[in-house]
Design a protein around this motif. Sequence first.
Motif, PDB file in Angstrom:
ATOM      1  N   LEU A  72      54.572  60.163 -30.155  1.00  0.00           N
ATOM      2  CA  LEU A  72      53.503  60.944 -30.764  1.00  0.00           C
ATOM      3  C   LEU A  72      53.023  60.274 -32.040  1.00  0.00           C
ATOM      4  CD1 LEU A  72      55.020  64.553 -30.455  1.00  0.00           C
ATOM      5  CD2 LEU A  72      53.459  63.417 -28.876  1.00  0.00           C
ATOM      6  N   GLY A  73      51.746  60.512 -32.380  1.00  0.00           N
ATOM      7  CA  GLY A  73      51.245  60.007 -33.643  1.00  0.00           C
ATOM      8  C   GLY A  73      49.896  59.329 -33.514  1.00  0.00           C
ATOM      9  N   SER A  74      49.352  58.943 -34.657  1.00  0.00           N
ATOM     10  CA  SER A  74      48.067  58.236 -34.721  1.00  0.00           C
ATOM     11  C   SER A  74      48.317  56.756 -34.961  1.00  0.00           C
ATOM     12  CB  SER A  74      47.210  58.817 -35.849  1.00  0.00           C
ATOM     13  OG  SER A  74      46.899  60.173 -35.604  1.00  0.00           O
ATOM     14  N   PHE A  75      47.533  55.925 -34.306  1.00  0.00           N
ATOM     15  CA  PHE A  75      47.711  54.480 -34.372  1.00  0.00           C
ATOM     16  C   PHE A  75      46.354  53.810 -34.574  1.00  0.00           C
ATOM     17  CE2 PHE A  75      50.832  56.425 -31.615  1.00  0.00           C
ATOM     18  CZ  PHE A  75      52.038  55.914 -32.070  1.00  0.00           C
ATOM     19  N   SER A  76      46.373  52.626 -35.182  1.00  0.00           N
ATOM     20  CA  SER A  76      45.131  51.876 -35.380  1.00  0.00           C
ATOM     21  C   SER A  76      45.441  50.387 -35.352  1.00  0.00           C
ATOM     22  CB  SER A  76      44.460  52.254 -36.704  1.00  0.00           C
ATOM     23  OG  SER A  76      45.306  51.953 -37.805  1.00  0.00           O
ATOM     24  N   GLY A  77      44.415  49.604 -35.162  1.00  0.00           N
ATOM     25  CA  GLY A  77      44.580  48.156 -35.137  1.00  0.00           C
ATOM     26  C   GLY A  77      43.227  47.484 -35.110  1.00  0.00           C
ATOM     27  N   SER A  78      43.236  46.172 -34.977  1.00  0.00           N
ATOM     28  CA  SER A  78      41.981  45.429 -34.903  1.00  0.00           C
ATOM     29  C   SER A  78      42.170  44.207 -34.015  1.00  0.00           C
ATOM     30  CB  SER A  78      41.501  45.004 -36.295  1.00  0.00           C
ATOM     31  OG  SER A  78      42.444  44.155 -36.917  1.00  0.00           O
ATOM     32  N   LEU A  79      41.100  43.850 -33.340  1.00  0.00           N
ATOM     33  CA  LEU A  79      41.079  42.678 -32.482  1.00  0.00           C
ATOM     34  C   LEU A  79      40.099  41.676 -33.074  1.00  0.00           C
ATOM     35  CD1 LEU A  79      41.792  41.211 -29.785  1.00  0.00           C
ATOM     36  CD2 LEU A  79      39.791  42.381 -28.806  1.00  0.00           C
ATOM     37  N   GLU A  80      40.572  40.458 -33.282  1.00  0.00           N
ATOM     38  CA  GLU A  80      39.709  39.401 -33.810  1.00  0.00           C
ATOM     39  C   GLU A  80      39.531  38.319 -32.756  1.00  0.00           C
ATOM     40  OE1 GLU A  80      41.378  38.010 -37.444  1.00  0.00           O
ATOM     41  OE2 GLU A  80      41.028  39.895 -38.526  1.00  0.00           O
ATOM     42  N   ALA A  81      38.328  37.800 -32.683  1.00  0.00           N
ATOM     43  CA  ALA A  81      38.022  36.732 -31.740  1.00  0.00           C
ATOM     44  C   ALA A  81      37.322  35.604 -32.493  1.00  0.00           C
ATOM     45  CB  ALA A  81      37.136  37.248 -30.616  1.00  0.00           C
ATOM     46  N   ALA A  82      37.652  34.357 -32.130  1.00  0.00           N
ATOM     47  CA  ALA A  82      37.021  33.189 -32.756  1.00  0.00           C
ATOM     48  C   ALA A  82      36.610  32.207 -31.676  1.00  0.00           C
ATOM     49  CB  ALA A  82      37.986  32.526 -33.740  1.00  0.00           C
ATOM     50  N   GLY A  83      35.430  31.637 -31.824  1.00  0.00           N
ATOM     51  CA  GLY A  83      34.934  30.668 -30.864  1.00  0.00           C
ATOM     52  C   GLY A  83      35.330  29.253 -31.239  1.00  0.00           C
ATOM     53  N   SER A  84      35.549  28.406 -30.240  1.00  0.00           N
ATOM     54  CA  SER A  84      35.947  27.018 -30.494  1.00  0.00           C
ATOM     55  C   SER A  84      34.794  26.195 -31.064  1.00  0.00           C
ATOM     56  CB  SER A  84      36.451  26.386 -29.187  1.00  0.00           C
ATOM     57  OG  SER A  84      35.417  26.420 -28.196  1.00  0.00           O
ATOM     58  N   VAL A  85      33.554  26.651 -30.856  1.00  0.00           N
ATOM     59  CA  VAL A  85      32.386  25.950 -31.410  1.00  0.00           C
ATOM     60  C   VAL A  85      31.904  26.646 -32.667  1.00  0.00           C
ATOM     61  CG1 VAL A  85      30.013  25.221 -30.967  1.00  0.00           C
ATOM     62  CG2 VAL A  85      31.730  25.110 -29.134  1.00  0.00           C
ATOM     63  N   PHE A  86      31.630  27.941 -32.552  1.00  0.00           N
ATOM     64  CA  PHE A  86      31.113  28.683 -33.702  1.00  0.00           C
ATOM     65  C   PHE A  86      31.218  30.172 -33.422  1.00  0.00           C
ATOM     66  CE2 PHE A  86      27.487  31.069 -35.465  1.00  0.00           C
ATOM     67  CZ  PHE A  86      27.745  30.914 -36.825  1.00  0.00           C
ATOM     68  N   GLY A  87      31.490  30.926 -34.483  1.00  0.00           N
ATOM     69  CA  GLY A  87      31.370  32.366 -34.417  1.00  0.00           C
ATOM     70  C   GLY A  87      32.691  33.106 -34.366  1.00  0.00           C
ATOM     71  N   SER A  88      32.602  34.397 -34.738  1.00  0.00           N
ATOM     72  CA  SER A  88      33.769  35.270 -34.704  1.00  0.00           C
ATOM     73  C   SER A  88      33.298  36.717 -34.628  1.00  0.00           C
ATOM     74  CB  SER A  88      34.649  35.068 -35.950  1.00  0.00           C
ATOM     75  OG  SER A  88      33.926  35.426 -37.126  1.00  0.00           O
ATOM     76  N   ALA A  89      34.232  37.575 -34.224  1.00  0.00           N
ATOM     77  CA  ALA A  89      33.933  39.005 -34.139  1.00  0.00           C
ATOM     78  C   ALA A  89      35.222  39.791 -34.344  1.00  0.00           C
ATOM     79  CB  ALA A  89      33.321  39.354 -32.782  1.00  0.00           C
ATOM     80  N   THR A  90      35.063  41.018 -34.871  1.00  0.00           N
ATOM     81  CA  THR A  90      36.209  41.897 -35.113  1.00  0.00           C
ATOM     82  C   THR A  90      35.897  43.285 -34.588  1.00  0.00           C
ATOM     83  OG1 THR A  90      36.842  40.673 -37.111  1.00  0.00           O
ATOM     84  CG2 THR A  90      37.730  42.900 -36.854  1.00  0.00           C
ATOM     85  N   LEU A  91      36.868  43.851 -33.889  1.00  0.00           N
ATOM     86  CA  LEU A  91      36.751  45.221 -33.406  1.00  0.00           C
ATOM     87  C   LEU A  91      37.922  46.029 -33.945  1.00  0.00           C
ATOM     88  CD1 LEU A  91      35.595  47.464 -31.539  1.00  0.00           C
ATOM     89  CD2 LEU A  91      37.040  46.538 -29.704  1.00  0.00           C
ATOM     90  N   ASN A  92      37.615  47.100 -34.677  1.00  0.00           N
ATOM     91  CA  ASN A  92      38.639  48.022 -35.155  1.00  0.00           C
ATOM     92  C   ASN A  92      38.769  49.180 -34.170  1.00  0.00           C
ATOM     93  OD1 ASN A  92      39.095  46.645 -37.711  1.00  0.00           O
ATOM     94  ND2 ASN A  92      37.064  47.393 -38.293  1.00  0.00           N
ATOM     95  N   PHE A  93      39.988  49.649 -33.963  1.00  0.00           N
ATOM     96  CA  PHE A  93      40.182  50.717 -32.988  1.00  0.00           C
ATOM     97  C   PHE A  93      41.313  51.630 -33.435  1.00  0.00           C
ATOM     98  CE2 PHE A  93      41.737  46.582 -31.503  1.00  0.00           C
ATOM     99  CZ  PHE A  93      43.098  46.761 -31.601  1.00  0.00           C
ATOM    100  N   SER A  94      41.344  52.814 -32.836  1.00  0.00           N
ATOM    101  CA  SER A  94      42.365  53.798 -33.175  1.00  0.00           C
ATOM    102  C   SER A  94      42.642  54.662 -31.944  1.00  0.00           C
ATOM    103  CB  SER A  94      41.909  54.687 -34.335  1.00  0.00           C
ATOM    104  OG  SER A  94      40.715  55.387 -33.989  1.00  0.00           O
ATOM    105  N   GLY A  95      43.772  55.337 -31.949  1.00  0.00           N
ATOM    106  CA  GLY A  95      44.136  56.232 -30.858  1.00  0.00           C
ATOM    107  C   GLY A  95      45.238  57.169 -31.284  1.00  0.00           C
ATOM    108  N   GLU A  96      45.357  58.262 -30.565  1.00  0.00           N
ATOM    109  CA  GLU A  96      46.392  59.252 -30.851  1.00  0.00           C
ATOM    110  C   GLU A  96      47.253  59.476 -29.623  1.00  0.00           C
ATOM    111  OE1 GLU A  96      46.961  63.904 -32.347  1.00  0.00           O
ATOM    112  OE2 GLU A  96      44.977  63.170 -31.729  1.00  0.00           O
ATOM    113  N   GLY A  97      48.570  59.369 -29.797  1.00  0.00           N
ATOM    114  CA  GLY A  97      49.504  59.676 -28.725  1.00  0.00           C
ATOM    115  C   GLY A  97      49.845  61.159 -28.759  1.00  0.00           C
TER     116      GLY A  97
END
Length: 331
Positions: free
Chosen positions: A98-123
Motif C-alpha cells: 500500500l502507499g503512494s509512489f512516484s518516479g521519472s523516466l529519462e530518455a536520451a538520443g545518440s544523436v540529439f535530444g532528450s525527454a523526461t516523463l514524471n509519473f505517480s501511482g497509488e497501491g
Amino acid sequence: MKTNQYLLLLSAMMLSVLGLGQTGTGVVFETDASYAFAATTVDSTSNFTFEVINDVGAEQTIYFSALDAPFSLVDNSPLVIAANDTASVTLQFQPTELGSFSGSLEAAGSVFGSATLNFSGEGIQVVLEWTPESLAFDTTAIGQTNSQIVSVTSSGNGDGVISGIEFSNPVFSVDSAASAFTIAEGTSADLTFVFAPIGAGNQTGTATLHTNDPNNAQVIINLSGAGISELQGSYCDLILNESNSPYIFVGDITIEQGCHLIFEENTTVNFNGYTLTVNGDLVCEEEVHLVGDGGVLNTHGLFQLNGNQSNKIQVETFNLNAQGPVNMEYT
C-alpha cells in the motif's frame, strides 16, 4: 520538406488540436510531462503505453534510464528509431504494498535530444464485506415482485467495484436503478435484489458478484423464494395456466389498458368475492372454470371465449359487466 517530416509535423498539429501533450526536444514523448496511474490493487499491474518520436533527420538510438520498483518498462533495451519516425513504449506500475509512489523516466538520443516523463501511482488493497450472505424472499404471488437488500462495505484501501452480477435462475435479478456498484472507501452501499416468480412453488438460485477485491473476486449470494398463485393488484399481459392452477384472488385485480389477460386451457380461477377489471383484452380458452363467489368481472376491451359444445367454459356465481365486445367462438 521530406514526406516523413511533413507527416510528423501534421501529427504534431493534430495532437495539439486534440489536446494531447508532448514533452522533450529531439526525442519527444507523445504525452503530457506527467502521468498518474489509476489506483492499482496490490500485486496487480497497470500499463501506460505512449509513443516516442525521433524528431531529428537521422536515425538514432534512444537510451532509457533505469527505473525503481514498483515502476518498470516492459522492454528497457535501447530503442532504434528511424529519422522522423515513432515507436511505442509501455510503462508498468506493479505495487507490492500500500502507499503512494512516484518516479521519472529519462530518455536520451545518440544523436540529439532528450525527454523526461514524471509519473505517480497509488497501491491499494480493496476489502469488501457484505451482509447478509444469503437472501430468503417473501412468499410472492405470480406476476408480483419482492425485493431484498444486500449491504456491501468497502473497508480496505480504495473504492470497491462490482463489475458484474450473474444469476443462475432468471426469476432473480438486481434492480440497477436502486443499487450502487461502486462503493467509496470507508462507506457502505446497497444492492437491491428482486424475486419475480413466473410459476408456483419453491425457487432457488445464486447471484455471483464480480468484484475488484483480490481475496473475493467472486462473491456468491444464495437466493430462495416461493411463488404462489394468489393474485392481487395491477398486471399487464398476464397468462394463467394449468400448471399453476387453481388461482385465487386475494384482492381486486386490474389489467392495464393495452394489455391482455389469458386464461389458458384447464385453468381454474376463483375470484373469491373480488373484482377483476380488464381494461385490455380477456381471452378464455377451453375448459376454463371461473368461480366468482360473489366477485365482479368488468371487461372494457375484447372478451374472447373459446371452446366447443362438449368442453364449455364454466362461468358461475359472479357478476359480469361487459362494456366491450364479447366474442364466443364455440365449435
